[in-house]
Design an enzyme around this catalytic site. Structure first.
Site, short mmCIF file in Angstrom:
data_model
loop_
_atom_site.label_atom_id
_atom_site.label_comp_id
_atom_site.label_asym_id
_atom_site.label_seq_id
_atom_site.Cartn_x
_atom_site.Cartn_y
_atom_site.Cartn_z
N SER A 121 -34.34 55.18 12.93
CA SER A 121 -34.45 54.62 13.80
C SER A 121 -32.98 54.48 14.79
CB SER A 121 -35.00 53.26 12.89
OG SER A 121 -35.65 53.17 12.09
N LYS A 124 -27.85 44.92 15.93
CA LYS A 124 -29.10 45.21 15.45
C LYS A 124 -29.34 43.48 14.46
CE LYS A 124 -32.57 48.31 13.23
NZ LYS A 124 -33.36 49.01 13.22
N SER A 146 -36.17 52.07 15.28
CA SER A 146 -36.91 50.31 15.21
C SER A 146 -35.40 50.05 15.92
CB SER A 146 -36.55 50.22 14.19
OG SER A 146 -35.35 49.85 12.84
N1 GLN Z 1 -40.25 54.69 12.40
C1 GLN Z 1 -40.12 54.66 11.44
C2 GLN Z 1 -40.44 53.55 10.20
O1 GLN Z 1 -40.91 53.33 10.74
C3 GLN Z 1 -38.19 55.09 10.44
C4 GLN Z 1 -37.74 52.84 10.39
C5 GLN Z 1 -36.27 53.18 10.36
O2 GLN Z 1 -36.08 54.36 10.58
N2 GLN Z 1 -35.78 52.13 9.83
O3 GLN Z 1 -40.37 53.71 8.82
#
Ligand code: GLN
Length: 485
Positions: free
Chosen positions: A177, A78, A153
């Site tokens: 994420s 990532k 994400s």
């Molecule tokens: N979707 C969640 C957010 O937007 C979690 C994102 C993540 O785990 N990096 O904060």
């Protein structure tokens, strides 16, 4: 089966027996990536040359009989994890040209195993989002249905694994994420206990919640990758000096003697009927495998987790992202004589809308006069949530929930409605708030679209959740189904 479809343990067997070389495997993965990327857009950077030279070295190591299970196996990282000499953009204009001068600890560890780094994965900008649509570069497409999101994400990481571009991937998980995209793409994804894996070199979003973890094709691979990346690191003050067990040793196909709880608050209102049915069937399967199931568990503070998360995470983000001022690194607006204007314009043009929204939410929540009403209150909710998990784990070996309330949604469907987008994490973010580990594994399909099951464990209870996940996987065929791309 073509080589890119192999799991880590299958590839390792062939590599060790010299029936397949890392150079061949890497070439096959790069070719498949080249063919599929125009449709999927999972990768921000493809590191073909680096991968080829690492594959050659891996083959030498394997020939000398010194292979680790990850030696010579192509991985996708990532783009929020620092890779020395390789661009690390966080899918943001702000870091579009940033090349880290150092490796994250997890990268040092993978490199020491002889890994082959084949590319950096697309993501929501600075890991803020649930669909990978907030990437400043392009959205990533779900291989099960190209008109749908892969989740986020870590959407690029999940897609690269689901579509067999790479053999496995690393992601990061602040509120879901890793697990939510794993569920949306029908792969395995784990968020380890907070402190289990070093965050050194992980670009910070919300430091008290962030954790790096594996995305893999099956549970055995997840254990292999966790073995490689877990452990204490004195460069991350929140990493915990707990000994790292061999996580592959807990993989047995019988659940006798385990008690599993099903917390009712995770079967939320508005949950898709197909997801609920699939989860009920999956839990019955766990019962058949010998586990005792308690269907009536309650974790009453769960409904407040979302609100608490959207105070705590943006507050920490607003502080962490203050460093992007155009002075030290990253994008810099220079077309002015005023220092203040330079900083303002750097942030105006460097950050996307969602990142700006988080910075504003966080700055507001932390400002004088509001701190007690928002941030402090959210921290109190956090303590309650953590205590409820502690309490539950005195009775249960693991808790079972859906990973997400729905199957993957359409690209564009929730883009203009942040609250709807935030709601896709209701089942995953309480786990980060509590700091406990959880894994998402394939648990079925609704109309051809993937459904994930989440198994939650107590702090440093990764072995128990791997055991449950493995037994379920061995008794089902979901993980063997490939996206027909
Ligand atoms: N979707 C969640 C957010 O937007 C979690 C994102 C993540 O785990 N990096 O904060």
């Amino acid at each position: 089966m073509i080589p890119p479809q192999l799991t880590i343990h299958e590839a390792h067997r062939l590599l060790k027996a010299r029936k397949l070389s890392s150079v061949e495997l890497t070439k096959a993965c790069l070719e498949r990536t080249k063919e599929l990327e125009p449709k999927l857009k999972a990768l921000v950077t493809v590191t073909g040359e680096l991968a080829s030279s690492q594959a050659e070295k891996a083959d030498q190591r394997l020939a000398g009989g010194k292979g680790h299970p990850l030696t010579g196996v192509p991985v996708v990282i990532k783009d929020v994890i620092c890779t020395k000499g390789v661009p690390t953009t966080c899918s943001s204009r702000m870091l579009e040209n940033f090349i880290p001068p150092y490796d994250a600890t997890v990268m040092e560890k993978l490199n020491a195993c002889g890994a082959v780094i084949m590319g950096k994965a697309n993501m929501d900008e600075f890991a803020m989002g649930s669909s990978t649509e907030h990437s400043a570069f392009f959205p990533t497409h779900n291989p099960w249905d190209l008109s749908r999101v892969p989740g986020g994400s870590s959407g690029g990481s999940a897609v690269a694994v689901a579509a067999d571009e790479g053999i496995y991937a690393l992601g990061s998980d602040t509120g879901g994420s890793i697990r939510q995209p794993a569920g949306f793409c029908s792969v395995v994804g784990m968020k380890p206990t907070y402190g289990r894996v070093s965050r050194y070199g992980l670009v910070a979003f919300a430091s008290s919640l962030d954790q790096i973890g594996p995305l893999t094709k099956d549970v055995t691979d997840c254990a292999i990758v966790l073995n490689a990346i877990a452990g204490y690191d004195n460069r991350d003050s929140t990493s915990v000096p707990e000994p790292t067990p061999d996580y592959t040793r807990c993989l047995t196909s019988d659940l006798k003697g385990l008690t599993l709880g099903v917390p009712r608050e995770y079967f939320v209102e508005g949950m898709q009927a197909g997801v609920k049915t699939a989860l009920q069937a999956a839990i019955k399967k766990l019962e058949e495998l010998g586990a005792k199931i308690d269907w009536e568990v309650s974790l009453p503070s769960t409904p407040y987790a979302l609100a608490a998360y959207y105070i705590i995470a943006p507050s920490e983000a607003s502080a962490n992202l203050a460093r992007y001022d155009g002075v030290k690194y990253g994008f810099s607006y220079t077309d002015t004589d005023s220092m203040w204007e330079a900083m303002e314009k750097t942030r105006q043009f460097g950050f996307g809308d969602e990142v700006k929204r988080r910075i504003m939410l966080g700055t507001y929540a932390l400002s004088a006069g509001y701190y007690d009403a928002y941030y402090l209150k959210a921290q109190k909710v956090r303590t309650l949530i953590r205590r409820e998990f502690d309490q539950a784990f005195t009775k249960y070996d693991a808790l079972i929930t859906p990973t997400s309330p729905t199957v993957p949604f359409k690209i564009g469907e929730k883009l203009d409605d942040p609250l709807q987008m935030y709601l896709s994490d209701v089942c995953t973010l309480p786990i980060n708030i509590a700091g406990v580990p959880a894994i998402s594994i394939p648990a079925g399909f609704d109309d051809g679209l993937p459904i994930g099951m989440q198994v939650i464990g107590k702090p440093f209870g990764e072995e128990a959740i791997l055991k449950v996940a493995y037994a379920y996987e061995q008794a089902t065929e979901w993980h063997k189904q490939r996206a027909g791309i």
